[in-house]
Write a protein that holds these residues in place. Structure first.
Motif, mmCIF file in Angstrom:
data_model
loop_
_atom_site.group_PDB
_atom_site.id
_atom_site.type_symbol
_atom_site.label_atom_id
_atom_site.label_comp_id
_atom_site.label_asym_id
_atom_site.label_seq_id
_atom_site.Cartn_x
_atom_site.Cartn_y
_atom_site.Cartn_z
ATOM 1 N N ILE A 58 -35.449 95.228 17.514
ATOM 2 C CA ILE A 58 -36.930 95.201 17.173
ATOM 3 C C ILE A 58 -37.904 95.797 18.162
ATOM 4 O O ILE A 58 -37.756 95.640 19.460
ATOM 5 C CB ILE A 58 -37.175 93.504 17.451
ATOM 6 N N VAL A 74 -40.039 87.246 13.281
ATOM 7 C CA VAL A 74 -38.911 87.714 12.476
ATOM 8 C C VAL A 74 -37.480 87.572 13.227
ATOM 9 O O VAL A 74 -36.640 88.269 12.726
ATOM 10 C CB VAL A 74 -39.246 89.373 12.789
ATOM 11 N N ARG A 85 -34.842 85.899 11.077
ATOM 12 C CA ARG A 85 -34.392 86.889 10.008
ATOM 13 C C ARG A 85 -33.606 88.037 10.620
ATOM 14 O O ARG A 85 -32.539 88.406 9.861
ATOM 15 C CB ARG A 85 -35.528 87.317 9.097
ATOM 16 N N THR A 86 -33.853 88.446 11.753
ATOM 17 C CA THR A 86 -33.058 89.674 12.217
ATOM 18 C C THR A 86 -31.741 89.184 12.727
ATOM 19 O O THR A 86 -30.893 90.023 12.590
ATOM 20 C CB THR A 86 -33.942 90.210 13.803
#
Length: 397
Positions: free
Chosen positions: A96, A239, A242-243
């Motif tokens: 990320i 996120v 979901r990552t």
């Protein structure tokens, strides 16, 4: 006979002098009445001061620790069965963009005893977790004694204890050994308390390779810690699940540890309001004491009032005299209470290791409240004294 004669007016200095004479004549009663005001103001100033000092220290901790730490933990599936984070969770989080640090810990099935002479069921409330070597960097933790795990020691039967874990096991220094299951493990370090993740204070940390080699650890992390830039915390948080688990993001729980400290600050604010309410009650009781003192003073000094009226004192002068006495009495209690509250705040804050904070508005507000109480408490007695007829007052026994 001149018709333009006007009654003499007392100067402000004379009004204060006359008002002070009435207080000096009844010192014991004045002290007891002022004490009620002082207690109320001291309570309010102390509560505000300690609350602000505590909140200032807490905010300073947050500034030092940062509010950009997020944690992701394994949750449960729809049937309530525990899930596991993937072994590659840390590597996935590091992809990320705004992420600066990512690390992880994992629960390890290893019962801890002080020595092999202690029965297996007596674990002292200390659990075992595997940790990556970059854990302290991500959490901003520090070692109190000894050293942290490195590439070499993370593969060996060595451990670093949390501050509370060391106390529970009776470990005071490095080089001592404890038992994890049937493996003797050497203590190489003891951590300072970790404010953002206090659960780590009660665990014994071993390296991921050592956990796999000696305790049958499967390599799946339990908790992933992530730090990003302050401006991107919300974005990363959105996120993160979901990552880590693209197929089942609902099985990952994301939280921000600093929110607990912020909630504590909010709780302290609620308690402060409660204590201010109690201080207000004490202040009200003090005001009633002042009013009672002034009413009794009027009854006891009727002859004095009659004599002054017969010598030319106007009703306004009498009202000013008793109102001034009430104000001086309240101000005496208010100033004493403000000084006592400030001293109590500085003393307690020093003992706690805080930076003492006494907001100027709390002192000003406290003094303003005492003057208001002085006016309200002295208004009726002052009006009553002014209405006494000179003849009736002089004949009073």
């Amino acid at each position: 006979m001149r018709n333009d004669l006007k009654p003499a007016r007392l100067s402000a200095r004379d009004v204060l002098r006359v008002g002070a004479v009435g207080l000096r004549a009844r010192r014991a009663r004045v002290v007891l009445s002022a004490l009620g005001i002082a207690i109320g103001i001291a309570t309010m100033v102390t509560v505000i001061g300690l609350s602000e000092s505590s909140r200032s220290d807490l905010m300073a901790q947050l500034d030092r620790l940062g509010t950009n730490l997020l944690t992701a933990e394994a949750g449960e599936d729809r049937e309530g069965n525990p899930l596991k984070l993937p072994k590659s969770a840390v590597a996935m989080v590091e992809r990320i963009g705004p992420v600066q640090h990512a690390t992880a810990t994992a629960e390890v099935d290893a019962r801890i005893r002080r020595s092999d002479l202690v029965p297996e069921e007596r674990t002292a409330g200390v659990t075992t977790q595997a940790a990556r070597t970059d854990l302290l960097t991500a959490l901003g933790g520090e070692v109190d004694r000894g050293v942290w795990l490195d590439a070499a020691s993370s593969r060996l039967p060595t451990t670093v204890l949390g501050s509370e874990a060391a106390k529970r096991l009776g470990i005071t220094g490095t080089g001592e050994t404890i038992m994890m299951n049937d493996t003797r493990v050497v203590v190489v370090g003891i951590l300072e308390p970790i404010v953002l993740v206090p659960t780590l204070d009660r665990v014994a940390l071993v390296g991921f390779p050592a956990a796999e080699r000696y305790f049958g650890f499967d390599g799946h992390p339990t908790t992933v810690f992530e730090r990003s830039t302050d401006a991107s915390v919300e974005e990363v948080g959105a996120v993160l699940a979901r990552t880590i688990s693209p197929g089942h993001p609902g099985g990952v729980k994301v939280s921000r540890p600093s929110d607990a400290l912020a909630a504590k600050a909010a709780t302290d604010e609620g308690l402060t309001r409660l204590m201010l309410g109690l201080g207000g009650v004490a202040l009200l009781v003090g005001g009633v004491g002042v009013a009672n003192t002034m009413v009794i003073s009027v009854l006891e000094r009727r002859q004095e009032i009659g004599l002054r009226r017969s010598l030319g004192a106007t009703r306004q002068a009498i009202r000013l005299q008793f109102l001034t006495e009430s104000l001086l009495l309240s101000a005496l209690g208010g100033v004493s209470g403000a000084l006592l509250g400030a001293a109590a705040t500085y003393g307690f804050a020093t003992v706690q290791g805080w930076t003492a904070v006494v907001p100027p508005w709390s002192l000003a507000g406290g003094l303003a409240a005492t003057l208001l109480i002085g006016v309200v408490a002295g208004l009726y007695p002052a009006i009553r004294a002014a209405r006494l007829h000179p003849t009736v007052a002089l004949n009073a026994v």
